[in-house]
Design a protein around this motif. Sequence first.
Motif, PDB file in Angstrom:
ATOM      1  N   LYS A 493      30.750  57.127  43.183  1.00 49.64           N
ATOM      2  CA  LYS A 493      31.099  55.766  42.786  1.00 49.64           C
ATOM      3  C   LYS A 493      30.524  54.817  43.820  1.00 49.64           C
ATOM      4  O   LYS A 493      30.949  54.805  44.981  1.00 49.64           O
ATOM      5  N   GLN A 498      33.526  50.711  42.108  1.00 51.70           N
ATOM      6  CA  GLN A 498      34.823  51.321  42.353  1.00 51.70           C
ATOM      7  C   GLN A 498      35.939  50.479  41.743  1.00 51.70           C
ATOM      8  O   GLN A 498      35.885  49.245  41.760  1.00 51.70           O
ATOM      9  N   SER A 499      36.951  51.169  41.229  1.00 56.07           N
ATOM     10  CA  SER A 499      38.119  50.486  40.690  1.00 56.07           C
ATOM     11  C   SER A 499      38.955  49.934  41.845  1.00 56.07           C
ATOM     12  O   SER A 499      38.778  50.338  43.003  1.00 56.07           O
TER      13      SER A 499
END
Length: 922
Positions: A493, A498-499
């Motif tokens: 990621k 990225q979350s």
Amino acid sequence: MNAVEIEQAITDLADQPFDGENFPYAFLEAFGNKATTIQRLRSGVTNKSDFGGVLQTNNIHIAACENGQVSSTLKALKNSPATVRAKAKFILATDGADFEAEDLTSGETIACAFRGFPDHFGFFLPLAGITTVRQISENAFDIRATSRLNRLYVELLKDNPEWGKAERQHDMNHFMARLIFCFFAEDTDIFVGKGKFTETIARMSAKDSSNTHEVVGALFLAMNTRREDRAAAGIPRWAEGFPYVNGGLFSGNMAVPKFSKIARSYLLHVGGLDWTKINPDIFGSMIQAVADTEERGELGMHYTSVPNILKVLNPLFLDDLRARLEEAGDNSRTLLNLRKRMSKIRVFDPACGSGNFLVIAYKEMRAIEAEINKRRGEQDRSSEIPLTNFRGIELRDFPAEIARLALVITEYQCDVLYRGQKLALAEFLPLRDENWITYGNALRLDWLSLWPGTRTGVKFRADDLFRIPVDQAQIDFEHEGGETYICGNPPFKGARKQSPSQKADMEHVFGGGNAYKDCDYVTAWYLKASQYADVVPSDFAFVSTNSISRGEQVEHLWSRLYANGESIAFGHIQFKWYNNAQQNAGVWCVIIGVSRDRSKRRRLYDGDTVREVNTISPYLIAGNEDYIRASNSPISPFLPRLVSGNMARDGGNLILEEDEKDALLADFPNARQLLRPLIGTTEIRQGTRRWCIWVDDNQIDLAMSIPPISGRIEATRSFRELSKAKTTIGYAKIPYRFAQRCHQESSSIVVPKNTVEGVPYLTPDFVTSNTVTTDLAFVTFTEELWVLALLCSTLHRVWAEAISGGLGSGIRYSSLITYNAFPMQALTEQQKCNLTRSAKEVLLARERHFPANIADLYNLENMPDDLRAAHERNDEVVERIYVGRLFKNDTERLEKLFDFYTRMTAEAVPAKLKKQKAGANA
């Protein structure tokens, strides 16, 4: 379509009554051809067959024939002139009873009954653009089983929607894991009588499926009940023949979802497969997609191939074990010591998915142990390698379950292979009630609580070991005095993908600061492994995106790892990592192995070659254990400053395409003085130009008097006022100007920010003082063409590839790192003159091929001879400055540049300190 979907489609086709007229079209449709493509073939528009069949250009020639004519028809297809003209890759003939085909490229053929052709689906996968056929063919069973289980899973959720909800997801996953075990057990004599589980369900459950769930539930209950307790538990007589399994697999919630007639049929079809062919190396990764809605679109495609897994495990520790085995020869004492050593090795995968790395590590170690036992004459000896020494963490519930199941199956298969079926069966059941795969977030868990470095005893046993607590270790390791190896393939990621929760994970591991904001998610696993190694000596290696060995991430990661005493023990330089998805472009990866043991040989792998070196730099070249530091100014002080271009923040209102510029000037010729050519990375590469509205303060009245320009200015003001960014709102006060301006009235050299994969040189351009550079390129305001000569040299391209941020294997150029850190000695006037001459030759060679653009000119296969020659002369001028000759190869170039960088920065530090001291004394 992916391989699983194709396998299912052709299986359905083989089960239908044969229709010779429609079969070729149905066959092509099964391999993902669109309806419009099929229609064009049916109409004859694209059908090139001269044999009354269907011929798809560059693909396949298919013919249905009369009974008994399959072989002769195939021969006729091969000899057909149309087959040759259309460059068909395959030919296929069938009469509905027999089926024959040939790969015209490899010469490989298949011949089988018509109903059996789905068994050869991997043979035809190139028709769907899937090129990794060999891997799929070798794992055809796993793909077929995945397809069947997926259909069963989906059908069960239709009839039991509550089982698809979050609160029942674990129950559904656990149920599927139980089924997989039973299918394997009934075909491998773990259940006495081949097919016993499936046959019992077929015999005892009603054909209308009304009691199927009760029959399955009774069988599961039997496997969870010791024989002495079965009478009290009410186990029916027909279930008595099933063994006590438990081990956590059949404990806990015993509910079974209800079956429709279709679901019952699917269950029996899955059981009808030959589960002796299961390959736990990849099966787990494929089957985990069954329970993951997001992954189902690429069902069965996300797994790490065994060769790629071994790129991690071999240099991490397996190669050393094999070397010790080779050295031991037949020395019984040395072999015994090696076996004892192996029994204490721990292998951790803190992002284990469904257990691929752990399965392969276990299998490879069992192979070495089997050879030891053979040399010692102890072939029947039980393995001393505990399965519980192969541990993992997995974020998702179902893969964590499958990982443990895959290891259990692998242990049994190894026992059968090395000790025989009888001994394997005698020791297999009941399963141990231990769990060694943790379900949780690896970046939040305390690895030491799960994997302590010293003996702690068994801390946890439970009825349902598939629901795993995450705050304590559950089972002790057989590890006193042993080695620890951490490995895996953590999630890829990028920093911008990225979350919020992943960003929070990164901040947690990095301990705050801002460095984590620019780092790939995988870097957190390196830091966690290093932190663990502070307490438990460990070597570790991870598959990673190549971005972690390029650009600013190198400093962010290795400043921390070096501070912990880590060193790179081995590295695989970037290679393309493919999965089996259709037309998958792959991702560029590296593998980095880390150890604090500096006595180990350092090895660099490049494809199939390996080179031993003294030290490995974090850029994965032979070199000092150091990293390039971002700098606000060039370390070579005679280089002019390079800055990012002008940023509009205008919503596109201040920028015009060529036709928009022409239309404006046709109506308002006096607008010409307000327009300037605009150039960025795309314009350099494509040879195009855009234009921008460029208004100085003393030109505001003129700009506002031209309606199309004043309208664009007002639109810019509105765009900025509506922005959520405070800085952009502030620029609404000057809507007639670019928000951030660096332009100078000087000729300039413009450097693309991004260079795509496969371009042999960076392609800076020299532009006039009137040209404005966008923020999608860098610019240095200088008329010194010798700077361009440096930037477009092979030496600088090699430097940029090694240390810049990456776009796949392309280059994301950086002024702070790539340019400012480029080591260059002071030049004499003669050297500048020579460089200027060679730069002019490059620019003139480009001009001679107008209107060809940079993308055309710098295509490796079609690069003009005079342009290539100009670059080669430029390379010689540049490289003679460094070593008095051309470098032998890119490796020598990089090693020289890094050595030069190290010496320049080392010399700069004392000078800087001396200056600071002088200032303090003033």
